[in-house]
Motif scaffolding. Structure first.
Motif: not given
Length: 289
Positions: A55-57, A107-108, A81-83, A74-77
């Motif tokens: 959902g972030g790419c 948005v992610y 959230w990180g780009l 982007s990622l969520r951990r």
């Protein structure tokens, strides 16, 4: 322009790699060494993020030619959230694709308490991140050959790490930046050497790439961070230049180690943060934050 989810396949991964190489080119803050495996590792990283964070790419494509023109990964951990990657081809800039890509990636990150971006020196990118609500912290780069004769030996033991240290590393990351790296260790362990400290004084770890680049470093104290960075620089083969990037003013301990080792300091972009102070002692990964 069409913005669509990035697929976990070689074609999309190669598209991101080609667009990134064309967009950054000579603007990189340190030279890219000749390495036949570099392209494959980049594709693996993009596919890793497409799997862990679909959902972030996102990929931007010219609907007429069908050619890729931009990407935002982007990622969520654990609430952070990180780009990881944000690129647009120069000829496609100003046409709205970058705005759409970044909006989709952000948005992610809704619901995440913290956000982090390792931004380049591009003033347009910096302005974009500031308008998105990120605080901009100027960053520095340490680079050059290591003068090992000037570096004192580490003040304690440093061990070779492995996958068995994942819980330790995630615990340190939660303490320093507020969220563990979790599945990203799979990719980091494939691409990097790992150094670990774990004693009564605390814990820490450092990922070091074969080309001399410190990919990620985190520790529970400046003393242990200094020990890790010193050990990492001493492990480099003679003549291999070191690269320690993404250093904010909060990482004076790293500057002290680098200066002792004879490295040069250069201004190099921004660490962009939202909902958090600069993590310390911490050297973020440009790809995994």
């Amino acid at each position: 322009m069409l913005v669509r989810p990035l697929r976990d396949d070689e074609e999309d991964a190669e598209a991101v790699r080609v667009v990134s190489a064309a967009a950054f080119g000579s603007s990189r803050v340190f030279p890219v060494p000749e390495d036949p495996g570099r392209a494959a590792r980049h594709r693996e990283r993009y596919r890793h993020l497409a799997r862990t964070d679909p959902g972030g790419c996102w990929l931007g494509v010219d609907e007429v030619s069908g050619m890729p023109v931009g990407a935002a990964l982007s990622l969520r951990r654990e609430g952070t959230w990180g780009l990881s990657t944000f690129v647009v081809l120069p000829e496609a800039q100003g046409r709205g694709v970058g705005r759409e890509l970044l909006a989709a990636a952000m948005v992610y990150g809704r619901g995440c308490l913290r956000g982090i971006i390792c931004g380049s020196r591009d003033p347009r990118a910096a302005a974009t991140y500031r308008r998105a609500g990120f605080a901009l912290h100027p960053a520095m780069l340490l680079t050059g050959p290591v003068d090992k004769a000037r570096l004192p030996a580490p003040d304690g033991p440093v061990h070779e790490g492995s996958a068995k240290h994942r819980d330790l590393m995630d615990s340190v990351a939660r303490r320093t930046r507020g969220g563990a790296h979790g599945p990203d260790h799979d990719q980091l362990l494939r691409d990097c050497a790992l150094l670990v400290v774990d004693d009564l004084a605390g814990s820490g770890y450092c990922y070091l790439r074969p080309d001399g680049r410190v990919e990620l470093l985190a520790a529970t104290s400046r003393r242990l961070a200094t020990r890790l960075l010193t050990a990492a620089l001493l492990t480099l083969p003679d003549g291999t230049p070191a690269y320690v990037s993404n250093l904010t003013a909060d990482q004076q301990w790293a500057l002290d180690v680098g200066l002792t080792a004879g490295l040069d300091i250069t201004n190099a972009g921004y660490i962009c943060l939202r909902g958090m102070r600069p993590p310390a002692p911490y050297v973020p990964s440009g790809a995994f934050l």
